[in-house]
Design an enzyme around this catalytic site. Structure first.
Site, short mmCIF file in Angstrom:
data_model
loop_
_atom_site.label_atom_id
_atom_site.label_comp_id
_atom_site.label_asym_id
_atom_site.label_seq_id
_atom_site.Cartn_x
_atom_site.Cartn_y
_atom_site.Cartn_z
N HIS A 125 0.86 -1.19 0.00
CA HIS A 125 0.00 0.00 0.00
C HIS A 125 0.90 1.24 0.00
O HIS A 125 2.01 1.20 0.55
CB HIS A 125 -0.84 -0.05 1.27
N ASP A 205 3.11 -4.56 8.10
CA ASP A 205 1.88 -3.80 7.93
C ASP A 205 0.72 -4.77 8.12
O ASP A 205 0.42 -5.57 7.24
CB ASP A 205 1.86 -3.17 6.53
N GLN A 208 -4.44 -5.12 7.09
CA GLN A 208 -5.43 -6.05 6.54
C GLN A 208 -5.36 -7.42 7.22
O GLN A 208 -6.07 -8.35 6.81
CB GLN A 208 -5.23 -6.22 5.02
N LYS A 231 -10.46 -0.45 10.55
CA LYS A 231 -10.62 -1.64 9.72
C LYS A 231 -11.00 -2.86 10.55
O LYS A 231 -11.16 -3.95 10.02
CB LYS A 231 -9.35 -1.92 8.92
N CYS A 371 -4.72 2.56 -3.65
CA CYS A 371 -3.45 3.01 -3.06
C CYS A 371 -2.34 1.99 -3.27
O CYS A 371 -1.49 1.79 -2.39
CB CYS A 371 -3.60 3.31 -1.57
N1 PMP Z 1 -1.70 -0.62 4.60
C1 PMP Z 1 -2.66 -1.40 4.09
C2 PMP Z 1 -2.32 -2.79 3.66
C3 PMP Z 1 -3.95 -0.91 3.98
O1 PMP Z 1 -4.91 -1.67 3.46
C4 PMP Z 1 -4.25 0.41 4.42
C5 PMP Z 1 -5.64 1.00 4.30
N2 PMP Z 1 -6.21 0.86 3.03
C6 PMP Z 1 -3.22 1.17 4.94
C7 PMP Z 1 -1.96 0.62 5.03
C8 PMP Z 1 -3.42 2.58 5.42
O2 PMP Z 1 -4.23 2.59 6.54
P1 PMP Z 1 -4.81 3.97 7.11
O3 PMP Z 1 -5.42 4.67 5.95
O4 PMP Z 1 -5.81 3.54 8.13
O5 PMP Z 1 -3.67 4.71 7.70
#
Ligand code: PMP
Length: 423
Positions: A125, A205, A208, A231, A371
């Site tokens: 991401h 990270d 997910q 999430k 993203c």
């Molecule tokens: N890493 C991953 C794998 C994600 O799916 C996300 C959210 N889509 C993020 C980071 C970023 O998380 P946040 O927008 O809550 O900071």
């Protein structure tokens, strides 16, 4: 039982009772972006605001002590949730993005220099790419991406080759535990062991992963692990930065301000002990309390059962989507290698048209690059459409999703062209 009946939980989530703009019942399949909250989380937060809210840590009065107790209790809930060794290793942050930026700015600036390498994977991401690009701009280090195979997984042989080639020049391996696009579940323990052989630090990270499967930071043995509250049925504006205590001790603080200091003079400051050292200013108090309620909720259902339930839904979706002409599922072919994420592209149909049509059928999915632009470029796609499941999704909802996908294909896919014979 290995799974559960999601119908028994749906009543806990007030928003699931509403209809979509088109008036049909809502099928919420955008959980990868953010989930919904159960009443227990909403109640925990409004109870705080209504009965005992005050700022934490600095007050000697009743409300401040009550808020501080609940805030620190929330930290202990997260500590248990992650199986961390100590609650000094659990820092509240604004979310995954803020947590990764903190590590890149503090640990990164302290430990990475020109010529060093930060290793990522091609499925990251942007939150786990851009902070490292920024670190590269500051230090002259390089960001290297481990390539994927055709099954949407990191190619282990090529990853081995990167370690052999660069060895100890790799200072950090930062990777996602579960891809937010492909659903791929990565072998965290194996990769952490491999990084340690070369003396590299690791950041997982878990944005997910934490909502969908059990996590054990001591078994995983990573140096840093991050996730977001929103999430996993919790509030927005809060996430967690887990860090190994010895590393957090040796890192400089990131944000400066109140609460993170031991003393301040006109000449300078000394830092507070962990965890306050990394929690400058008024923290997300009510959000932490809401996060703890969310963790209680999903832990009561059971993370292993949630994972099994989502695998079941993914399996159904894979089987049914295989019948849709011109549709390509991106990511692992076998649902057993995945989490509850199903992303796809339909030949000749734009992802935004798919999502827009699905919305008229009440089905909320996400379309775009999610993203993860380097990943989409690697896949040869400008965009994809993603359905992402959670504990309250039902097999009937998967059926409505697949029905809507079939309609899109019939309505939008280019027709009447004769297949050119393959040469
Ligand atoms: N890493 C991953 C794998 C994600 O799916 C996300 C959210 N889509 C993020 C980071 C970023 O998380 P946040 O927008 O809550 O900071």
């Amino acid at each position: 039982s290995p799974t559960f009946d999601p119908h028994t939980l749906r009543g806990d989530f007030p928003v699931l009772e509403r209809t979509a703009a088109s008036g049909v019942p809502l099928v919420y399949l955008d959980n990868g972006a953010s989930t919904q909250r159960p009443q227990a989380v909403i109640d925990a937060m409004s109870d705080c605001y209504q009965t005992y809210y005050a700022n934490v840590h600095r007050g000697i009065h009743t409300l401040s002590e009550a808020s501080t107790d609940r805030y620190e209790q929330a930290r202990r809930s997260v500590t248990a949730f992650l199986n961390a060794a100590s609650s000094r290793e659990v820092l509240f942050a604004a979310g995954t993005t803020a947590a990764i930026n903190t590590v890149a700015r503090t640990w990164g600036d302290q430990n990475v220099s020109a010529g060093d390498i930060v290793l990522l994977t091609m499925m990251e991401h942007h939150a786990n790419i851009v902070p490292w690009h920024q670190l590269a701009e500051r230090t002259g280090c390089r960001v290297v991406f481990a390539p994927l195979n055709d099954n949407g997984q990191v190619d282990q042989e090529q990853l081995d080759a990167l370690w052999q080639q660069h060895g100890a020049r790799i200072k950090m391996f930062a990777f996602t535990a579960v891809s937010n696009v492909l659903g791929t579940v990565n072998p965290v323990e194996r990769w952490v062991r491999q990084a340690k052989q070369y003396g590299a630090a690791t950041l997982v990270d878990a944005a997910q992963a934490a909502p969908h499967m059990p996590i054990d930071v001591q078994a995983w043995d990573a140096d840093f692990l991050v996730f977001s509250g929103h999430k996993l049925c919790g509030p927005t504006g809060i996430g967690v930065l887990y860090g190994r205590e010895s590393l957090l001790e040796s890192m400089p603080p990131f944000l400066g301000g109140g609460a993170m200091i031991n003393s301040v003079t006109t000449e300078g400051f000394t830092s507070a002990a962990l965890p306050e050292k990394f929690e400058a200013g008024t923290p997300p108090i009510v959000e932490a309390i809401g996060l703890a309620a969310a963790i209680d909720y999903i832990t009561d259902v059971g993370l292993q059962r949630i994972h099994q339930h989502e695998l079941h839904l993914t399996q159904l979706a894979h089987q049914a989507l295989a019948e849709v002409k011109g549709l390509r599922i991106i990511g692992p072919a076998d649902p057993q290698d995945k989490s509850g994420i199903v992303s796809f592209a339909i030949e000749g149909v734009h992802a935004h048209d798919i999502a827009q049509w699905m919305d008229t059928r009440g089905v909320a999915v996400r379309a775009g690059h999610h993203c993860a632009m380097p990943l989409h470029k690697d896949l040869g796609l400008a965009a994809s459409t993603r359905a992402s499941f959670y504990l309250y999704n039902t097999t009937e909802e998967v059926e409505r999703f697949v029905e809507a996908v079939s309609e899109v294909q019939a309505k939008f896919a280019p027709k009447g062209r004769r297949r050119r014979p393959r040469t």
